[in-house]
Scaffold this motif. Structure first.
Motif, PDB file in Angstrom:
ATOM      1  N   ALA A 173      63.457  26.533  41.367  1.00 24.08           N
ATOM      2  CA  ALA A 173      63.055  26.301  42.715  1.00 24.08           C
ATOM      3  C   ALA A 173      61.868  26.357  43.144  1.00 24.08           C
ATOM      4  N   ASP A 174      61.194  26.373  42.205  1.00 25.59           N
ATOM      5  CA  ASP A 174      59.510  26.286  42.844  1.00 25.59           C
ATOM      6  C   ASP A 174      58.767  26.249  41.300  1.00 25.59           C
ATOM      7  N   LEU A 175      57.493  25.896  41.421  1.00 30.94           N
ATOM      8  CA  LEU A 175      56.869  26.163  39.735  1.00 30.94           C
ATOM      9  C   LEU A 175      55.185  25.791  40.401  1.00 30.94           C
ATOM     10  N   THR A 176      54.513  26.998  40.743  1.00 29.99           N
ATOM     11  CA  THR A 176      53.259  26.708  40.968  1.00 29.99           C
ATOM     12  C   THR A 176      52.103  27.173  40.455  1.00 29.99           C
ATOM     13  N   LEU A 177      51.447  26.560  40.204  1.00 27.62           N
ATOM     14  CA  LEU A 177      49.922  27.118  38.842  1.00 27.62           C
ATOM     15  C   LEU A 177      48.572  26.944  39.911  1.00 27.62           C
ATOM     16  N   SER A 178      48.763  29.156  40.604  1.00 28.80           N
ATOM     17  CA  SER A 178      47.372  28.730  41.145  1.00 28.80           C
ATOM     18  C   SER A 178      45.938  29.536  40.640  1.00 28.80           C
ATOM     19  N   PRO A 179      45.210  29.207  41.182  1.00 28.62           N
ATOM     20  CA  PRO A 179      43.564  29.814  40.711  1.00 28.62           C
ATOM     21  C   PRO A 179      43.383  31.198  40.588  1.00 28.62           C
ATOM     22  N   GLU A 180      43.076  32.407  40.284  1.00 30.27           N
ATOM     23  CA  GLU A 180      43.023  33.177  39.892  1.00 30.27           C
ATOM     24  C   GLU A 180      42.192  33.735  39.330  1.00 30.27           C
ATOM     25  N   GLY A 181      41.091  34.644  40.159  1.00 31.78           N
ATOM     26  CA  GLY A 181      39.888  35.085  39.039  1.00 31.78           C
ATOM     27  C   GLY A 181      38.904  33.970  38.874  1.00 31.78           C
ATOM     28  N   SER A 182      38.394  34.005  37.695  1.00 29.58           N
ATOM     29  CA  SER A 182      38.549  32.784  36.171  1.00 29.58           C
ATOM     30  C   SER A 182      38.601  31.871  35.785  1.00 29.58           C
ATOM     31  N   GLY A 183      40.175  32.476  36.353  1.00 28.17           N
ATOM     32  CA  GLY A 183      41.295  31.760  35.454  1.00 28.17           C
ATOM     33  C   GLY A 183      42.608  30.871  36.553  1.00 28.17           C
ATOM     34  N   PRO A 188      41.428  24.058  31.067  1.00 30.33           N
ATOM     35  CA  PRO A 188      40.738  22.839  31.316  1.00 30.33           C
ATOM     36  C   PRO A 188      41.201  22.023  32.520  1.00 30.33           C
ATOM     37  N   VAL A 189      40.415  22.087  33.830  1.00 28.32           N
ATOM     38  CA  VAL A 189      40.620  21.601  34.257  1.00 28.32           C
ATOM     39  C   VAL A 189      41.657  19.273  34.255  1.00 28.32           C
ATOM     40  N   GLY A 190      41.769  18.412  34.610  1.00 26.78           N
ATOM     41  CA  GLY A 190      41.761  17.368  34.015  1.00 26.78           C
ATOM     42  C   GLY A 190      43.694  17.582  33.967  1.00 26.78           C
ATOM     43  N   PRO A 191      43.647  16.347  32.889  1.00 28.38           N
ATOM     44  CA  PRO A 191      45.675  16.461  32.882  1.00 28.38           C
ATOM     45  C   PRO A 191      46.106  17.062  31.491  1.00 28.38           C
ATOM     46  N   THR A 231      47.887  17.338  37.197  1.00 29.15           N
ATOM     47  CA  THR A 231      46.617  17.151  36.698  1.00 29.15           C
ATOM     48  C   THR A 231      46.175  18.435  37.351  1.00 29.15           C
ATOM     49  N   LEU A 232      45.383  19.564  36.834  1.00 28.61           N
ATOM     50  CA  LEU A 232      44.668  20.543  37.541  1.00 28.61           C
ATOM     51  C   LEU A 232      43.392  20.201  37.876  1.00 28.61           C
ATOM     52  N   VAL A 282      48.742  23.817  42.547  1.00 31.07           N
ATOM     53  CA  VAL A 282      49.158  22.761  42.332  1.00 31.07           C
ATOM     54  C   VAL A 282      51.073  23.652  41.747  1.00 31.07           C
ATOM     55  N   GLU A 283      51.670  22.602  42.671  1.00 36.26           N
ATOM     56  CA  GLU A 283      52.928  22.716  42.525  1.00 36.26           C
ATOM     57  C   GLU A 283      53.884  21.862  41.699  1.00 36.26           C
ATOM     58  N   VAL A 284      54.198  22.030  40.668  1.00 44.21           N
ATOM     59  CA  VAL A 284      54.330  21.412  39.272  1.00 44.21           C
ATOM     60  C   VAL A 284      55.776  21.462  39.599  1.00 44.21           C
ATOM     61  N   ALA A 285      56.647  21.658  39.857  1.00 44.59           N
ATOM     62  CA  ALA A 285      58.000  21.753  39.899  1.00 44.59           C
ATOM     63  C   ALA A 285      58.844  22.095  41.495  1.00 44.59           C
TER      64      ALA A 285
END
Length: 214
Positions: free
Chosen positions: A73-83, A134-137, A163-164, A170-173
């Motif tokens: 239903a949702d897969l998201t990557l979010s910034p958290e601190g330095s990661g 790392p940012v990018g693809p 792409t990060l 970023v919403e992946v799925a």
């Protein structure tokens, strides 16, 4: 072409398929039995497609052998601190109920690292810190398995490319219950339309040829 358009075309074609054979002036050389068989086949394919489009239809990709089918239903990557942090919500592709008692692993990065997601703040939600990326693809794979003693799910393995961008989630799925069944319904309805169009083309071509011989 949307579902409403396909439905309208399908109903029109189904009405045609059930007209008496004589009304379409089918050439004798084709044969009434052959004509009825081809029209019944087209009507059958269309009927299945239109039934799947109906509001009471359940996703065809749902329960398989008594096991729940994973829907992201949702897969998201979010910034958290330095990661970064991963968060996903997984539900049953049939009922939409959140999935529990599952083992979820995310594989990403270069070199590839494996991270286990754990139960989040709500049922069906699973989270995990990913550390620095790392940012990018980027390529991410999600693997879902059943934990001992839990309700079984069909093993799930799927990957996504995205792409990060630094500082931006970023919403992946994102999938919704019923989305897959709608796609299948459109395919089935289109298949029925193609069959009938080919049939009509053959009928009119043969009619022109027989008229030319008289």
């Amino acid at each position: 072409m949307g579902e409403a358009s396909v439905t309208k075309i399908g109903v029109t074609i189904l009405n045609y398929c059930h007209e008496p054979i004589e009304t379409v002036n089918a050439p004798r050389m084709l044969g009434g039995k052959s004509m009825r068989f081809l029209r019944s086949a087209a009507a059958g394919v269309l009927a299945v497609g239109l039934a799947t489009l109906g509001p009471g239809a359940a996703p065809v990709s749902a329960h398989s052998g008594g096991k729940a089918v994973v829907l992201v239903a949702d897969l998201t990557l979010s910034p958290e601190g330095s990661g970064w942090k991963a968060s996903t919500t997984l539900v049953d592709g049939d009922s939409g109920e959140p999935l529990r008692g599952i083992d979820i692993k995310a594989l990403l990065g270069s070199p590839v690292k494996t991270v286990t997601l754990v139960q989040g703040s709500t049922l069906g939600n699973y989270v995990a810190p990913l550390g620095a990326l790392p940012v990018g693809p980027t390529h991410l794979e999600l693997k879902v398995r059943t934990l001992p003693g839990a309700e079984p799910v069909v093993p799930f393995d799927k990957g996504w490319d995205f792409t990060l961008t630094a500082g931006q989630p970023v919403e992946v799925a994102s999938e919704t219950v019923g989305e897959r069944s709608g796609n299948v319904a459109l395919i089935l309805s289109a298949a029925g339309a193609v069959i009938l169009i080919a049939l009509l083309y053959g009928l009119f071509s043969m009619r022109r040829r027989t008229q030319g011989l008289t």
